[in-house]
Design a protein around this motif. Structure first.
Motif, short mmCIF file in Angstrom:
data_model
loop_
_atom_site.label_atom_id
_atom_site.label_comp_id
_atom_site.label_asym_id
_atom_site.label_seq_id
_atom_site.Cartn_x
_atom_site.Cartn_y
_atom_site.Cartn_z
N SER A 590 -24.77 99.19 -30.50
CA SER A 590 -24.13 97.89 -30.31
C SER A 590 -23.58 97.40 -31.64
O SER A 590 -24.10 97.72 -32.71
N ASP A 591 -22.54 96.59 -31.56
CA ASP A 591 -21.95 96.02 -32.79
C ASP A 591 -22.96 95.14 -33.51
O ASP A 591 -22.99 95.08 -34.74
N GLN A 592 -23.79 94.44 -32.74
CA GLN A 592 -24.80 93.57 -33.36
C GLN A 592 -25.81 94.37 -34.16
O GLN A 592 -26.12 94.01 -35.30
N GLU A 593 -26.34 95.45 -33.57
CA GLU A 593 -27.31 96.27 -34.30
C GLU A 593 -26.66 96.97 -35.48
O GLU A 593 -27.29 97.13 -36.53
N ALA A 594 -25.40 97.38 -35.33
CA ALA A 594 -24.70 98.02 -36.44
C ALA A 594 -24.51 97.06 -37.60
O ALA A 594 -24.61 97.45 -38.77
N GLN A 595 -24.30 95.80 -37.29
CA GLN A 595 -24.11 94.80 -38.33
C GLN A 595 -25.44 94.40 -38.96
O GLN A 595 -25.53 94.24 -40.19
N GLU A 596 -26.49 94.21 -38.15
CA GLU A 596 -27.77 93.73 -38.67
C GLU A 596 -28.56 94.83 -39.37
O GLU A 596 -29.13 94.60 -40.43
N ARG A 597 -28.65 96.01 -38.75
CA ARG A 597 -29.47 97.10 -39.31
C ARG A 597 -28.67 98.10 -40.09
O ARG A 597 -29.21 98.83 -40.93
N GLY A 598 -27.38 98.17 -39.80
CA GLY A 598 -26.56 99.18 -40.46
C GLY A 598 -26.95 100.58 -40.02
O GLY A 598 -27.51 100.79 -38.94
N PHE A 599 -26.70 101.55 -40.89
CA PHE A 599 -26.99 102.95 -40.57
C PHE A 599 -27.90 103.61 -41.59
O PHE A 599 -27.99 104.84 -41.65
N ALA A 600 -28.60 102.77 -42.35
CA ALA A 600 -29.49 103.33 -43.37
C ALA A 600 -30.58 104.19 -42.74
O ALA A 600 -30.98 105.22 -43.31
N TRP A 601 -31.06 103.82 -41.57
CA TRP A 601 -32.14 104.56 -40.92
C TRP A 601 -31.74 105.99 -40.59
O TRP A 601 -32.56 106.91 -40.69
N ILE A 602 -30.47 106.21 -40.24
CA ILE A 602 -30.03 107.56 -39.92
C ILE A 602 -29.58 108.31 -41.17
O ILE A 602 -29.79 109.52 -41.31
N THR A 623 -16.96 95.47 -24.82
CA THR A 623 -16.63 94.46 -25.83
C THR A 623 -17.62 94.41 -26.99
O THR A 623 -17.33 93.80 -28.01
N GLU A 624 -18.78 95.08 -26.84
CA GLU A 624 -19.82 94.92 -27.86
C GLU A 624 -20.45 96.24 -28.30
O GLU A 624 -21.43 96.23 -29.04
N TYR A 625 -19.88 97.37 -27.88
CA TYR A 625 -20.49 98.66 -28.20
C TYR A 625 -19.44 99.62 -28.72
O TYR A 625 -18.23 99.42 -28.53
N ALA A 626 -19.93 100.67 -29.38
CA ALA A 626 -19.02 101.68 -29.92
C ALA A 626 -19.71 103.03 -29.94
O ALA A 626 -20.95 103.12 -29.97
N ALA A 627 -18.90 104.10 -29.92
CA ALA A 627 -19.39 105.46 -30.05
C ALA A 627 -19.18 105.92 -31.49
O ALA A 627 -18.15 105.62 -32.11
N TYR A 628 -20.14 106.67 -32.02
CA TYR A 628 -20.11 107.10 -33.42
C TYR A 628 -20.35 108.61 -33.49
O TYR A 628 -21.05 109.19 -32.66
N ARG A 629 -19.78 109.21 -34.54
CA ARG A 629 -20.04 110.60 -34.86
C ARG A 629 -20.78 110.67 -36.19
O ARG A 629 -20.53 109.88 -37.11
N VAL A 630 -21.71 111.62 -36.28
CA VAL A 630 -22.41 111.87 -37.53
C VAL A 630 -21.79 113.11 -38.16
O VAL A 630 -21.79 114.18 -37.54
N LYS A 631 -21.27 112.96 -39.37
CA LYS A 631 -20.56 114.07 -40.02
C LYS A 631 -20.93 114.17 -41.49
O LYS A 631 -21.38 113.19 -42.11
N CYS A 632 -20.71 115.36 -42.02
CA CYS A 632 -20.79 115.55 -43.47
C CYS A 632 -19.47 115.10 -44.08
O CYS A 632 -18.41 115.27 -43.48
N PRO A 633 -19.48 114.56 -45.29
CA PRO A 633 -18.23 114.13 -45.92
C PRO A 633 -17.19 115.25 -45.99
O PRO A 633 -16.00 115.02 -45.80
N ALA A 634 -17.64 116.47 -46.23
CA ALA A 634 -16.70 117.59 -46.32
C ALA A 634 -16.01 117.81 -44.98
O ALA A 634 -14.82 118.14 -44.91
#
Length: 639
Positions: A590-602, A623-634
């Motif tokens: 959720s956008d709310q969790e992404a804003q409050e907790r960020g992604f430091a845990w992952i 209106t309040e959710y998003a899909a994310y991919r986990v990737k290496c910078p390379a």
């Protein structure tokens, strides 16, 4: 022909009237409110039994016993378009009101000889209860449903449903007409015994918690017999208890056999350990003061974050052995370090407050009224054991106090448990009151509720005093009942309406996620637990079905054989490897969790694995959710 039809209608008059009133209540409730699964536990059970979880209907839902779960799963196999689980819960709850309503209508029905043969058919009754009186009783039952049980009838939860089944079994047992022979007694108690076994299969912990009330009901009725210690009574009451226990043992045995594989046994250990940590000692993973203790147990900082936000499914090493270590530490260390003296004093005060000062109104107020009703009816009763209600009431107070202190000292007293206890105790007290009132009306030496409860017209004036007093008490108690439940209805309806409007708004996001994932069925989506834990679901009129290509990244099914079957359909063996290595595996947050907790845990978790990653937003969901991919910078630069 017309006469035969009329006689047939009179014979089934109680059933017809009760069915009409119950259906009318269901229709009106359905017009003004929606039927919801109350908690995400029920929605998870629904997904497992319907096949949405693993792709095939299955009875291993970890909450109901396997026989019941398998039966519901079989119904989904036969016709998946029908919401069988929700329909089953609704039928159980409103079926309880139907059974109680039929019994209420039958109270006071007489019996006379027809020729040389006795019959209990209402058609031949020496004293029939008028249709008007029966409707008044059913209206009172409806007021109870609207004033006390409405929120649980519309937001259905399997724990509450199990308690309703238990409460109905108690009421039916105590108000059943006396049967002299063992066969008739056992036959008359078939509904009660079946309800107890179903309640045990639906939520065994709740049935066991209310089982002392069931035993008290049996003890109360046994001690009201003219001769307690006689062979016939031992056969009758022992038979009822034995059949119930046999049904429970068989149910447990079949459930044990269904979970006897090595994979399920390992998961059961994980499940029990997770329950110990999260339900009884949550401070161990939620509070910073235990950080050093966890580190000494080998729990890394990243793992502590995953445990705290329930996304521990990301880490494959958080298995049964891992959680059992935490559970053992919590039991050995945290439990011993508690100030039990202070806890007992605090919980005793809480018990006093919620019992005598209306802390759980209207339930607590209704119970106080019922205790007053039992006392009044008992004082004005007749018979050789007129004051037996005194020790019955004292024993009930002691028993209920022990049960309440048990759940409160464990700090496991949510509404689904406390309200369940109130309903079961109310059913017991109501049945006791009815028995004593009809004993006063009947003026008999025994306390049994017989078919001839209304046959008192030929008594001398002096013998009619208990009748008038009992009637007066009944009217007074009925007035108090209407006031209490009516007040609860006036307050409860606006609260329920607002609560369901909030549910509908929150669930719009769930429908958006479900629709989005099904539209992208080539992908699999792991959901952040805190982002989706507030979702519930309407029982009827919900589109969808079939395998759901998403799952929360934690929760009580994480790590089960069904869990691995589910993710295995997409070739996933390890969550963190799939998120990073498979192009078709995404994270939903959720956008709310992404804003409050960020992604430091992952990010911290992958950093502990020696991998630097970034989390990239790929799509918006609702209106309040998003899909994310986990990737290496390379990998991002290459893309």
């Amino acid at each position: 022909m017309r006469r035969e039809i009329l006689q047939g209608l009179r014979r089934y008059e109680n059933c017809i009237l009760t069915l009409f009133v119950v259906l009318a209540n269901v229709i009106v409730m359905g017009v003004f409110f929606d039927f919801y699964y109350d908690l995400n536990d029920d929605t998870m059970m629904l997904d497992i039994m319907s096949g949405a979880y693993s792709g095939s209907p299955d009875g291993h839902n970890m909450q109901t016993l396997y026989p019941l779960g398998t039966l519901i799963a079989l119904c989904y196999r036969l016709c998946g378009a029908v919401p069988w689980y929700g329909l089953f819960l609704c039928l159980c709850q409103f079926g309880c009101f139907y059974l109680i309503g039929v019994r209420l209508c039958s109270l006071g029905e007489g019996r006379q000889k027809a020729g040389d043969r006795q019959t209990s058919a209402p058609l031949y009754a020496a004293s029939r209860v008028s249709v008007g009186r029966k409707l008044m009783r059913l209206v009172a039952l409806s007021v109870l449903a609207w004033g006390v049980c409405l929120s649980h009838l519309m937001n259905i939860q399997y724990t509450i449903t199990s308690a309703m089944l238990s409460a109905t079994a108690i009421f039916l047992f105590l108000t059943m007409p006396d049967k002299e022979d063992a066969t008739g007694f056992l036959h008359g108690n078939i509904p009660s015994m079946v309800l107890v076994v179903i309640a045990y299969q639906l939520r065994s912990e709740m049935l066991l918690l209310t089982f002392p009330f069931i035993c008290l009901a049996g003890l109360y009725r046994l001690t009201e017999e003219k001769t307690i210690f006689m062979k016939g009574n031992l056969i009758r009451y022992g038979g009822v208890l034995g059949i119930m226990l046999a049904g429970m043992l068989v149910s447990r045995g079949l459930d044990y056999a269904a979970y006897s594989s090595d994979a399920w046994k390992d998961f059961l250990r994980l499940f029990e350990a997770r329950t110990t940590v999260y339900d009884f000692y949550p401070e161990l993973v939620r509070e910073d003061r235990y950080q050093e203790a966890l580190e000494s147990l080998g729990v890394t900082a990243a793992q502590q974050s995953l445990l705290r936000n329930y996304d521990y499914g990301l880490d494959d090493t958080i298995d049964s052995a891992f959680l059992m270590t935490l559970a053992d530490y919590a039991v050995d260390t945290l439990r011993g370090a508690k100030d039990w003296g202070g806890i007992v004093r605090e919980q005793v005060y809480r018990y006093y407050y919620r019992t005598l000062r209306g802390g759980d109104a209207p339930y607590s107020i209704l119970l106080l009224w019922m205790y007053a009703a039992v006392f009044a009816a008992g004082v004005c009763g007749v018979g050789i054991r007129r004051y037996v209600f005194l020790w019955q009431t004292i024993l009930l107070l002691c028993g209920r106090s022990l049960i309440w202190m048990f759940i409160m000292l464990r700090e496991r007293d949510p509404e689904r448990i406390t309200h369940s206890l109130y309903l079961v105790e109310f059913a017991l007290l109501a049945a006791m009151t009815i028995r004593m009132l009809y004993r006063g009306i009947n003026g008999r030496e025994d306390a049994g509720i017989r078919h001839d409860l209304g046959a008192y017209d030929n008594r001398r004036p002096a013998e009619r005093v208990p009748v008038r007093v009992s009637r007066g008490i009944a009217l007074l108690m009925a007035a108090a009942f209407v006031l209490i439940t009516g007040n609860g209805m006036m307050k409860g309806i606006p609260v329920l309406r607002a609560e369901q409007e909030g549910r509908a708004k929150v669930n719009e996001n769930w429908y958006a996620i479900d629709r989005y994932c099904r539209e992208h069925d080539e992908n699999f989506y792991f959901e952040d637990v805190y982002s989706t834990v507030a979702f519930s679901r309407r029982i009827f009129g919900v589109a969808g079905g079939g395998y759901a290509n998403y799952d929360i990244m934690g929760g009580w099914m994480c790590g089960s054989p069904l869990y691995y079957d589910k993710i295995g359909r997409y070739g996933i063996e390890s969550v963190h490897e799939a998120l990073l290595g498979q192009e078709n595996v995404y994270l939903i947050l959720s956008d709310q969790e992404a804003q409050e907790r960020g992604f430091a845990w992952i990010l911290d978790f992958y950093a502990e694995q020696g991998v630097a990653v970034v989390v990239e937003r790929t799509d918006t969901i609702g209106t309040e959710y998003a899909a994310y991919r986990v990737k290496c910078p390379a990998a991002i630069q290459t893309d």
